[in-house]
Scaffold this motif. Structure first.
Motif, PDB file in Angstrom:
ATOM      1  N   VAL A  61       0.875  -1.088  -0.005  1.00 50.54           N
ATOM      2  CA  VAL A  61       0.176  -0.183  -0.147  1.00 50.54           C
ATOM      3  C   VAL A  61       0.875   1.362   0.089  1.00 50.54           C
ATOM      4  N   LEU A  62       0.800   2.101  -0.932  1.00 53.61           N
ATOM      5  CA  LEU A  62       1.758   3.179  -1.238  1.00 53.61           C
ATOM      6  C   LEU A  62       1.200   4.315  -0.279  1.00 53.61           C
ATOM      7  N   VAL A  72       5.494  11.061  -4.714  1.00 59.15           N
ATOM      8  CA  VAL A  72       4.759  10.750  -5.850  1.00 59.15           C
ATOM      9  C   VAL A  72       5.567   9.648  -6.725  1.00 59.15           C
ATOM     10  N   TYR A  73       4.878   8.667  -7.302  1.00 55.70           N
ATOM     11  CA  TYR A  73       5.755   7.416  -7.713  1.00 55.70           C
ATOM     12  C   TYR A  73       5.389   7.603  -9.340  1.00 55.70           C
ATOM     13  N   PHE A  74       6.465   7.475 -10.070  1.00 57.15           N
ATOM     14  CA  PHE A  74       6.662   7.200 -11.408  1.00 57.15           C
ATOM     15  C   PHE A  74       6.968   5.658 -11.753  1.00 57.15           C
ATOM     16  N   PRO A  75       5.980   4.986 -11.896  1.00 56.43           N
ATOM     17  CA  PRO A  75       6.243   3.552 -12.441  1.00 56.43           C
ATOM     18  C   PRO A  75       7.114   3.283 -13.549  1.00 56.43           C
ATOM     19  N   GLY A 101       2.314   6.629 -16.566  1.00 54.04           N
ATOM     20  CA  GLY A 101       1.940   7.661 -15.580  1.00 54.04           C
ATOM     21  C   GLY A 101       2.348   7.909 -14.379  1.00 54.04           C
ATOM     22  N   VAL A 102       1.817   8.542 -13.467  1.00 56.51           N
ATOM     23  CA  VAL A 102       2.101   8.914 -12.027  1.00 56.51           C
ATOM     24  C   VAL A 102       0.943   8.828 -10.971  1.00 56.51           C
ATOM     25  N   VAL A 103       1.602   8.486  -9.931  1.00 56.77           N
ATOM     26  CA  VAL A 103       0.622   8.103  -8.731  1.00 56.77           C
ATOM     27  C   VAL A 103       0.807   9.202  -7.663  1.00 56.77           C
ATOM     28  N   LEU A 129       9.424  10.730  -6.201  1.00 53.52           N
ATOM     29  CA  LEU A 129       9.984  12.080  -5.699  1.00 53.52           C
ATOM     30  C   LEU A 129       9.237  12.321  -4.751  1.00 53.52           C
ATOM     31  N   ARG A 130      10.041  13.132  -3.706  1.00 53.27           N
ATOM     32  CA  ARG A 130       9.344  13.869  -2.685  1.00 53.27           C
ATOM     33  C   ARG A 130       8.247  14.780  -3.069  1.00 53.27           C
TER      34      ARG A 130
END
Length: 263
Positions: A61-62, A72-75, A101-103, A129-130
């Protein structure tokens, strides 16, 4: 109905914390995520030192609904599902995010928390990325903010189509759509996913998923063993799926975003 609370009883479902320090981004190139690929080279070179590579396991669970977003997460090779969770713990997927995309969209749409829960659907790596760095970059405008806004429109289209699909189309068609969308974000034809996880994503009982998957297997479209599904005939699967799989790709906003991000 499968719930987030029920899934947390398994060892793999846990709030994500890296088991080791995140690796620097130097080992990865920006083209491994399509949004980052769309950035001008000077923008990427300036931001690259701020990124970290993290390994994500299925079920991590992010972030949960209503919790502050720190990253934020860039898969890159992972797939992340955005789930809406009801007050009684039932859940349903509203969007799927992979290398396109990005989460963490809430951070650049005016919120510090999210109304959805982000769960890793398929293991793999991502660049994170923070939140403070992204907020500062987005506020300054420029290439990154433009890319993120274009992607936001694409994600909203996907969410709207998911709502329509869940309401109007058969479970078998919804399963086909989920499998095809997953394949679009994976390098091969096999995916590690359980019927339990699929039932949680679609928001139905596991028995319904088992029945639908069994029918697709008898038709020769897929094969499955415990925890793994292989698509045997993608063309036939595309003929079996509802219009919701292909219609977002025909939307002008999606086409504009695709042309921008893939050029």
């Amino acid at each position: 109905m499968t719930t987030i609370a029920m899934l947390r009883e398994t060892p793999t479902q846990r709030t994500f914390t890296p088991s080791r320090p995140a690796a620097p981004v130097t080992a990865l190139k920006k083209w491994q995520n399509r949004l980052l690929e769309a950035l001008p080279e000077d923008t990427w070179q300036r931001l690259a030192p701020q990124f970290e590579r993290v390994e994500l396991s299925a079920g991590n669970v992010l972030y949960e609904c209503g919790t502050p977003l720190k990253y934020v997460y860039f898969p890159v090779t992972s797939i992340i599902s955005l789930l809406y969770v009801t007050s009684d713990g039932a859940s349903s997927q509203v969007a799927m995010v992979g290398l396109e995309g990005v989460v963490g969209m809430s951070l650049f749409t005016g919120g510090e928390t999210s109304s959805t829960c982000a769960v890793v659907q398929s293991s793999g790596c991502a660049l994170r990325l923070r939140a403070s760095v992204l907020e500062q970059e987005f506020s300054a405008g420029g290439a990154l903010s433009e890319v993120l806004l274009r992607y936001t429109q694409s994600l909203l289209i996907q969410m709207a189509q998911t709502a329509v699909c869940n309401r109007h189309h058969a479970l078998e068609q919804q399963l086909c759509r989920l499998l095809l969308m997953s394949l679009d974000r994976l390098p091969g034809s096999e995916m590690a996913i359980t019927h339990e996880m699929i039932s949680n994503l679609i928001g139905v009982r596991r028995e319904g998923i088992t029945h639908a998957a069994g029918k697709l297997q008898r038709l020769g479209l897929i094969s499955y063993t415990r925890g793994r599904i292989t698509v045997l005939n993608r063309e036939a699967l595309e003929e079996h799926v509802c219009e919701c799989y292909s219609s977002p790709k025909r939307h002008p906003h999606h086409q504009a975003r695709t042309a921008y991000a893939y050029s």
